[in-house]
Scaffold this active site. Sequence first.
Site, PDB file in Angstrom:
ATOM      1  CE  LYS A 203     -38.581  48.195   9.730  1.00  0.00           C
ATOM      2  NZ  LYS A 203     -38.680  47.597  11.040  1.00  0.00           N
TER       3      LYS A 203
HETATM    4  C1  PLP Z   1     -38.335  46.322  11.925  1.00  0.00           C
HETATM    5  C2  PLP Z   1     -39.398  45.378  12.411  1.00  0.00           C
HETATM    6  C3  PLP Z   1     -39.652  45.182  13.781  1.00  0.00           C
HETATM    7  C4  PLP Z   1     -38.741  45.703  14.849  1.00  0.00           C
HETATM    8  O1  PLP Z   1     -38.648  47.080  14.879  1.00  0.00           O
HETATM    9  P1  PLP Z   1     -37.579  47.715  15.882  1.00  0.00           P
HETATM   10  O2  PLP Z   1     -38.020  49.146  15.987  1.00  0.00           O
HETATM   11  O3  PLP Z   1     -36.238  47.561  15.261  1.00  0.00           O
HETATM   12  O4  PLP Z   1     -37.695  47.007  17.172  1.00  0.00           O
HETATM   13  C5  PLP Z   1     -40.730  44.413  14.152  1.00  0.00           C
HETATM   14  N1  PLP Z   1     -41.509  43.803  13.238  1.00  0.00           N
HETATM   15  C6  PLP Z   1     -41.295  43.940  11.921  1.00  0.00           C
HETATM   16  C7  PLP Z   1     -42.220  43.266  10.962  1.00  0.00           C
HETATM   17  C8  PLP Z   1     -40.214  44.707  11.465  1.00  0.00           C
HETATM   18  O5  PLP Z   1     -39.950  44.792  10.151  1.00  0.00           O
END
Ligand code: PLP
Length: 405
Positions: A203
């Site tokens: 991210k």
């Molecule tokens: C990555 C992601 C999540 C989950 O994030 P985590 O921190 O891994 O739990 C949720 N929603 C979307 C749209 C994502 O891309």
Amino acid sequence: MNSPTSPHLPASQGGTPVRAKFLPISVPWIGEQEKQLVLESLESGWITTGPKTADLACRIAGLAGTKHAVCVNSATGALHLALEAMGVGPGDEVITSPYTFVATVNVIEHVRATPVLVDIEPDTFCIDPAKLAGAITPRTKVVITVDYGGHPCDYDAIRAHTQPRGIRILNDAAHALGAAYKGKPVGSSALADVTAFSFYATKNLTTGEGGAAVTDDAALAERISLLSLHGMSRDAWKRYTDTGSWYYEVVAPGWKYNMSDVAAAIGLGQLERFDEFQERRARIVARYHAGLGDCELVRLPGARANVTHAWHLFPIGLELEKLAIDRGRFIQELRAENIGTSVHFIPIHYHPHFRDSLGLGPGAFPVAEDAYSRAITLPLFPRMSDADVDDVIAAVRKIATAFRR
Ligand SMILES: *Cc1c(COP(=O)(O)O)cnc(C)c1O
């Protein structure tokens, strides 16, 4: 000179790959600051939830423009606890998008509520406000918006349907830290009641694994915080420091979703360069637009005039009608050119569990299904060089041209 291979021939057919070395779709950029802060945490004697987590929460609240932030171990945890804190449970319906990561929908099932999916807009891949109206029932309690790829949803249009009915908005902003809608930062209570960010490795800002829930609602923040650590009425770090007390009470059977200070240290280091990261992402996107904008074989993602795009993803759409190969094959061809890609996302109702539990098949969400059939997410991360971007552009043009119908 006669070369045994041709730069125009796809690598899969014996041509020279565009790149000699594989380019992944995303690589985190960990700098000296992150290493320094992690070391500081390790040497401090306090490695779990503590001062660094509290510091990160303050700064995330500042970025999101909210009064409160609770750091947890994932966006999934933040979404789950937000639904719990809002009192969502059996018999309630929660509306969201089919074009998202499964976490968005899994959490609805975690609280035993019913997921209701609504198709997306063809340009932003965000939930379609016009279609949302038709899915609202007296049982609708929450709409989970997904700021797809870092592009904020159309909050004014969404809120026109939810606000008069007292339906709350939970924003899955896993992609959208740093984005804004009509000048308001994603996170702002003008957009959503609670917003969840992800600090997963890929991210825009990472803590390895991690996430946060932000809100202006003190009661929701308090409840999310409580539920993130067993439902204990005091934080462990307050209990064990000499200013605190050994006493605590469990007021609800909470979860074990707290963030560690080691993870928070990575996030604090990342935050120092976050503006730089976001600027670099925007420059890479501009380079993609300059390099691929005239290619009639692919569609490029754009940003509406009233948003600041966080540019987490750069998903192109293949003009399949003009190509002799499908999306899966196009990805294989790019892989042979040493370009890594992915697909965001496999529509929720294509997964066996949701297909069966929701009783939905192909045709249920034509816009999401069409987007999926064309989608390829290209590499986009701040550490990419301009030469890397140019390689991706060259590979996409090469494969599209080689397989033009
Ligand atoms: C990555 C992601 C999540 C989950 O994030 P985590 O921190 O891994 O739990 C949720 N929603 C979307 C749209 C994502 O891309």
